[in-house]
Scaffold this active site. Sequence first.
Site, PDB file in Angstrom:
ATOM      1  N   SER A   1       0.837  -1.203   0.000  1.00  0.00           N
ATOM      2  CA  SER A   1       0.000   0.000   0.000  1.00  0.00           C
ATOM      3  C   SER A   1       0.868   1.248   0.000  1.00  0.00           C
ATOM      4  O   SER A   1       1.646   1.498   0.928  1.00  0.00           O
ATOM      5  CB  SER A   1      -0.905   0.011   1.224  1.00  0.00           C
ATOM      6  OG  SER A   1      -1.500   1.282   1.317  1.00  0.00           O
TER       7      SER A   1
ATOM      8  N   HIS B   1      -1.037  -1.191  -4.282  1.00  0.00           N
ATOM      9  CA  HIS B   1      -2.339  -0.785  -3.738  1.00  0.00           C
ATOM     10  C   HIS B   1      -2.323   0.733  -3.538  1.00  0.00           C
ATOM     11  O   HIS B   1      -1.461   1.274  -2.854  1.00  0.00           O
ATOM     12  CB  HIS B   1      -2.566  -1.500  -2.415  1.00  0.00           C
ATOM     13  CG  HIS B   1      -3.914  -1.292  -1.813  1.00  0.00           C
ATOM     14  ND1 HIS B   1      -5.054  -1.939  -2.248  1.00  0.00           N
ATOM     15  CD2 HIS B   1      -4.319  -0.505  -0.795  1.00  0.00           C
ATOM     16  CE1 HIS B   1      -6.087  -1.560  -1.521  1.00  0.00           C
ATOM     17  NE2 HIS B   1      -5.670  -0.678  -0.630  1.00  0.00           N
TER      18      HIS B   1
ATOM     19  N   ASP C   1      -4.322   3.832  -2.183  1.00  0.00           N
ATOM     20  CA  ASP C   1      -5.424   4.249  -1.317  1.00  0.00           C
ATOM     21  C   ASP C   1      -5.814   5.696  -1.601  1.00  0.00           C
ATOM     22  O   ASP C   1      -4.998   6.599  -1.423  1.00  0.00           O
ATOM     23  CB  ASP C   1      -4.995   4.139   0.153  1.00  0.00           C
ATOM     24  CG  ASP C   1      -5.001   2.707   0.633  1.00  0.00           C
ATOM     25  OD1 ASP C   1      -6.032   2.034   0.464  1.00  0.00           O
ATOM     26  OD2 ASP C   1      -3.974   2.267   1.183  1.00  0.00           O
TER      27      ASP C   1
ATOM     28  N   MET D   1      -8.323   8.650  -0.443  1.00  0.00           N
ATOM     29  CA  MET D   1      -9.197   9.047   0.680  1.00  0.00           C
ATOM     30  C   MET D   1      -9.652  10.479   0.468  1.00  0.00           C
ATOM     31  O   MET D   1      -8.833  11.350   0.145  1.00  0.00           O
ATOM     32  CB  MET D   1      -8.417   8.965   1.978  1.00  0.00           C
ATOM     33  CG  MET D   1      -7.859   7.580   2.254  1.00  0.00           C
ATOM     34  SD  MET D   1      -6.877   7.608   3.746  1.00  0.00           S
ATOM     35  CE  MET D   1      -6.540   5.867   3.933  1.00  0.00           C
TER      36      MET D   1
ATOM     37  N   HIS E   1      -7.975   1.734  -4.479  1.00  0.00           N
ATOM     38  CA  HIS E   1      -8.992   1.542  -3.433  1.00  0.00           C
ATOM     39  C   HIS E   1      -9.599   2.904  -3.108  1.00  0.00           C
ATOM     40  O   HIS E   1      -8.964   3.734  -2.468  1.00  0.00           O
ATOM     41  CB  HIS E   1      -8.298   0.916  -2.215  1.00  0.00           C
ATOM     42  CG  HIS E   1      -9.157   0.747  -1.014  1.00  0.00           C
ATOM     43  ND1 HIS E   1      -8.647   0.511   0.248  1.00  0.00           N
ATOM     44  CD2 HIS E   1     -10.509   0.764  -0.861  1.00  0.00           C
ATOM     45  CE1 HIS E   1      -9.640   0.398   1.113  1.00  0.00           C
ATOM     46  NE2 HIS E   1     -10.780   0.563   0.472  1.00  0.00           N
TER      47      HIS E   1
ATOM     48  N   ASP F   1      -7.225  -6.170   3.702  1.00  0.00           N
ATOM     49  CA  ASP F   1      -6.507  -4.892   3.816  1.00  0.00           C
ATOM     50  C   ASP F   1      -6.619  -4.391   5.248  1.00  0.00           C
ATOM     51  O   ASP F   1      -7.721  -4.182   5.755  1.00  0.00           O
ATOM     52  CB  ASP F   1      -7.154  -3.900   2.823  1.00  0.00           C
ATOM     53  CG  ASP F   1      -6.487  -2.530   2.799  1.00  0.00           C
ATOM     54  OD1 ASP F   1      -5.454  -2.349   3.459  1.00  0.00           O
ATOM     55  OD2 ASP F   1      -7.017  -1.650   2.091  1.00  0.00           O
TER      56      ASP F   1
HETATM   57  C1  DX5 Z   1      -6.442   1.663   5.352  1.00  0.00           C
HETATM   58  C2  DX5 Z   1      -5.937   1.425   3.956  1.00  0.00           C
HETATM   59  C3  DX5 Z   1      -4.861   0.422   3.878  1.00  0.00           C
HETATM   60  C4  DX5 Z   1      -3.587   0.770   4.640  1.00  0.00           C
HETATM   61  C5  DX5 Z   1      -3.042  -0.512   5.180  1.00  0.00           C
HETATM   62  O1  DX5 Z   1      -7.573   2.415   5.302  1.00  0.00           O
HETATM   63  O2  DX5 Z   1      -6.993   1.002   3.106  1.00  0.00           O
HETATM   64  O3  DX5 Z   1      -4.562   0.051   2.547  1.00  0.00           O
HETATM   65  O4  DX5 Z   1      -2.623   1.424   3.881  1.00  0.00           O
HETATM   66  O5  DX5 Z   1      -1.961  -0.252   6.004  1.00  0.00           O
HETATM   67  P1  DX5 Z   1      -1.371  -1.341   7.007  1.00  0.00           P
HETATM   68  O6  DX5 Z   1      -0.968  -2.519   6.151  1.00  0.00           O
HETATM   69  O7  DX5 Z   1      -0.218  -0.634   7.620  1.00  0.00           O
HETATM   70  O8  DX5 Z   1      -2.455  -1.696   7.967  1.00  0.00           O
HETATM   71 ZN    ZN Z   2      -6.565   0.125   1.092  1.00  0.00          ZN
END
Ligand code: DX5
Ligand code: ZN
Length: 224
Positions: A7, A32, A34, A36, A65, A176
Site C-alpha cells: 500500500s 495498492h 489508497d 481518501m 482503493h 486490507d
Molecule cells: C487503510 C488502507 C490500507 C492501509 C493498510 O484504510 O486502506 O490500505 O494502507 O496499512 P497497514 O498494512 O499498515 O495496515
Molecule cells: Zn486500502
Amino acid sequence: MIRISPSVLSADFAHLADDIAAVKEAGADWLHVDIMDGVYVPNQSLGVPVVKAMRRVSDLYFDVHLMCAKPSWLIDLYAGAGANLITIHVETESDKTEEILKHIKETGCKAGLALDPDTPIEEVLKYLPLLDLVLVMTVKSGFGGQKFRPELLAKVEAVYEEAKRQGRDDLIIQVDGGINPETIALASAAGADCFVAGSAVFDKPDYTEAISGLRGAAQANVRA
Ligand code: DX5
Ligand code: ZN
C-alpha cells in the site's frame, strides 16, 4: 495465486518514484493505491494527478482503493490516470453500486467491492457476479498501521464459500489492514489470496525480505 499488494499510503511521498520502483524490484505483484477524500474517511491521501505521475514511472498493476463518499464521478478520472482495478465501498452511493461497477468494467478496468468492519458480508455477496475482487477490510478504513481484527475473518470465509458455490474460481479475495507475517497466515487460511500490506512492507528496511516473508507465510497456509 498469491498476490502481495504493497500500500502506497505507507510509502515516502517525497520519494514516491523510488519507493514504487523498489517494491516492484522487491517482488510486489500489485501496487495498492489508497484514495481518501476526507469525507467517507477522516483522512486524505493522494489524488488523480499523483496517480497519473506514478503511471508515468511504473508499469506495476495499480489496484486503486476508493475510500470516497462519491465514487461515481471518480471512475473515469482514475481509469484515465492509469488504474488497472478500481475498488469502491459498498457503503458509498449504495443506491448506485451496480451502475458504478458496470461503469468500471466499461472503462476496461477490473471491478472490486470493499466493505468496512460494521457492514454485513451479505451486502457484498449479492454483487458477486459483477465482481473481479472482494475486499474485506480487516481494520476500519482510513489509516495505515492499525491492528488486524481476527473476528473479521469470518467474512473472508463467507466470500470463499459463496465464490466456490457459484463456481467463481477467478474471484480474487483481498484483505486490507494490519497484515503482517502472522496475520497473513490467518487470512490465507480463511481463503484470501490477495494481501494489501502498508507498514509491513514500507516500514521495513528490506522490502525484498518483507515481501517474501509475507508471501511465504501466505503460501504455507493456503486454504485447501
Ligand atoms: C487503510 C488502507 C490500507 C492501509 C493498510 O484504510 O486502506 O490500505 O494502507 O496499512 P497497514 O498494512 O499498515 O495496515
Ligand atoms: Zn486500502
